[in-house]
Write a protein that holds these residues in place. Structure first.
Motif, mmCIF file in Angstrom:
data_model
loop_
_atom_site.group_PDB
_atom_site.id
_atom_site.type_symbol
_atom_site.label_atom_id
_atom_site.label_comp_id
_atom_site.label_asym_id
_atom_site.label_seq_id
_atom_site.Cartn_x
_atom_site.Cartn_y
_atom_site.Cartn_z
ATOM 1 N N LEU A 120 -4.349 -1.307 -0.079
ATOM 2 C CA LEU A 120 -2.598 -1.172 -0.503
ATOM 3 C C LEU A 120 -2.662 -1.007 -1.949
ATOM 4 C CD1 LEU A 120 -2.094 -4.739 0.651
ATOM 5 C CD2 LEU A 120 -1.520 -2.557 1.932
ATOM 6 N N GLU A 121 -1.314 0.041 -2.531
ATOM 7 C CA GLU A 121 -1.468 -0.260 -4.056
ATOM 8 C C GLU A 121 -1.169 -1.540 -4.686
ATOM 9 O OE1 GLU A 121 2.098 1.702 -7.535
ATOM 10 O OE2 GLU A 121 2.002 1.144 -5.092
ATOM 11 N N GLU A 122 -2.351 -1.349 -5.797
ATOM 12 C CA GLU A 122 -1.905 -2.562 -6.852
ATOM 13 C C GLU A 122 -1.547 -2.424 -7.748
ATOM 14 O OE1 GLU A 122 -4.614 -6.158 -8.504
ATOM 15 O OE2 GLU A 122 -5.571 -3.965 -7.833
ATOM 16 N N GLY A 160 -3.255 -9.561 -8.676
ATOM 17 C CA GLY A 160 -2.889 -10.133 -7.713
ATOM 18 C C GLY A 160 -2.025 -9.469 -7.023
ATOM 19 N N ILE A 161 -1.332 -8.571 -6.825
ATOM 20 C CA ILE A 161 -0.282 -8.319 -6.417
ATOM 21 C C ILE A 161 -0.680 -7.240 -5.977
ATOM 22 C CG2 ILE A 161 2.568 -8.064 -6.477
ATOM 23 C CD1 ILE A 161 2.629 -9.916 -8.723
ATOM 24 N N TRP A 162 -0.428 -6.421 -4.302
ATOM 25 C CA TRP A 162 -0.388 -4.903 -4.319
ATOM 26 C C TRP A 162 1.709 -4.936 -2.999
ATOM 27 C CZ3 TRP A 162 -4.091 -9.305 -4.824
ATOM 28 C CH2 TRP A 162 -5.403 -8.447 -4.981
ATOM 29 N N GLN A 163 1.016 -3.739 -3.374
ATOM 30 C CA GLN A 163 2.509 -3.354 -1.914
ATOM 31 C C GLN A 163 2.302 -3.193 -1.161
ATOM 32 O OE1 GLN A 163 5.908 -1.683 -4.301
ATOM 33 N NE2 GLN A 163 5.715 0.122 -2.987
ATOM 34 N N GLN A 164 2.296 -3.130 0.142
ATOM 35 C CA GLN A 164 2.500 -2.499 1.039
ATOM 36 C C GLN A 164 3.629 -1.496 1.580
ATOM 37 O OE1 GLN A 164 1.479 -5.222 4.403
ATOM 38 N NE2 GLN A 164 2.423 -6.842 3.888
ATOM 39 N N GLU A 165 3.183 -0.582 2.362
ATOM 40 C CA GLU A 165 4.059 0.237 2.972
ATOM 41 C C GLU A 165 5.218 0.070 3.199
ATOM 42 O OE1 GLU A 165 1.791 3.209 6.217
ATOM 43 O OE2 GLU A 165 0.538 3.285 4.862
ATOM 44 N N ASP A 166 5.632 -0.810 3.712
ATOM 45 C CA ASP A 166 7.465 -1.078 4.184
ATOM 46 C C ASP A 166 7.671 -1.459 2.684
ATOM 47 O OD1 ASP A 166 5.904 -3.901 3.729
ATOM 48 O OD2 ASP A 166 6.985 -4.047 5.987
ATOM 49 N N SER A 167 6.818 -1.733 1.352
ATOM 50 C CA SER A 167 7.252 -1.976 0.028
ATOM 51 C C SER A 167 7.296 -3.293 0.096
ATOM 52 C CB SER A 167 8.728 -2.116 -0.016
ATOM 53 O OG SER A 167 8.898 -0.682 -0.216
ATOM 54 N N SER A 168 7.190 -4.609 1.109
ATOM 55 C CA SER A 168 6.803 -5.906 0.870
ATOM 56 C C SER A 168 5.491 -6.112 0.082
ATOM 57 C CB SER A 168 6.994 -6.156 2.387
ATOM 58 O OG SER A 168 5.573 -5.748 3.141
ATOM 59 N N ARG A 169 5.472 -7.405 -0.506
ATOM 60 C CA ARG A 169 4.167 -7.581 -1.703
ATOM 61 C C ARG A 169 3.287 -8.808 -1.074
ATOM 62 N NH1 ARG A 169 7.097 -6.590 -7.686
ATOM 63 N NH2 ARG A 169 7.840 -4.390 -7.301
ATOM 64 N N VAL A 170 1.569 -8.200 -1.780
ATOM 65 C CA VAL A 170 1.543 -9.030 -1.033
ATOM 66 C C VAL A 170 0.829 -9.803 -2.322
ATOM 67 C CG1 VAL A 170 -0.899 -9.870 0.054
ATOM 68 C CG2 VAL A 170 0.416 -8.467 0.796
ATOM 69 N N ARG A 171 0.638 -11.652 -1.959
ATOM 70 C CA ARG A 171 0.125 -11.903 -3.355
ATOM 71 C C ARG A 171 -1.035 -13.184 -3.405
ATOM 72 N NH1 ARG A 171 3.146 -13.089 -8.425
ATOM 73 N NH2 ARG A 171 4.245 -12.687 -8.177
#
Length: 143
Positions: free
Chosen positions: A50-52, A56-67
């Motif tokens: 994923l794009e960081e 501590g915060i990444w963006q998924q392909e659908d633009s949602s974020r993972v923290r």
């Protein structure tokens, strides 16, 4: 300090990442989002794809974020790193993550980081005993 034996070939880079996170925890002098990100990438290797956006915060392909949780700052977040089937014990100076094949004892001036250390070491120990460790790939576990 706990000695970590050389990696066994069947465990691959995921355990190398766990060991890197352990080294980062050992040298940490304060909680930080950078340390939380290192821990999260070690426990969840898929984050590497994923794009960081920031530490501590990444963006998924659908633009949602993972923290990443605040592993280095809060006991509750650090406790989520404990492998399934293991439990936490605490004595005067050390945090111990106990499991069916023994315990991983760690100490650090910052208690949540001590728990991170013990939990990450317990994940390595569990993988070496062939136990299922959530976050490690099926190939790494040798199921």
């Amino acid at each position: 300090m706990t000695f970590l034996p050389p990696l066994l070939n069947e465990f691959g880079s995921e355990l190398t990442m766990l060991r890197g996170a352990i080294a980062s925890c050992v040298t940490a002098t304060a909680p930080s989002r950078q340390l939380d990100a290192v821990i999260a990438r070690a426990v969840f290797p898929a984050l590497a794809a994923l794009e960081e956006l920031e530490a501590g915060i990444w963006q998924q392909e659908d633009s949602s974020r993972v923290r990443a949780l605040n592993y280095s700052r809060t006991w509750t977040a650090a406790a989520t790193l404990v492998p399934p089937g293991c439990w936490i014990e605490h004595d005067c100076a050390d945090v111990i993550v106990m499991g069916p094949h023994g315990g991983s004892r760690s100490a650090h001036d910052i208690l949540p980081i001590a728990l991170c250390l013990a939990a990450l070491r317990a994940r390595i120990q569990a993988a070496q005993w062939g136990m299922c460790v959530w976050g490690l790939s099926k190939e790494t576990r040798n199921d």
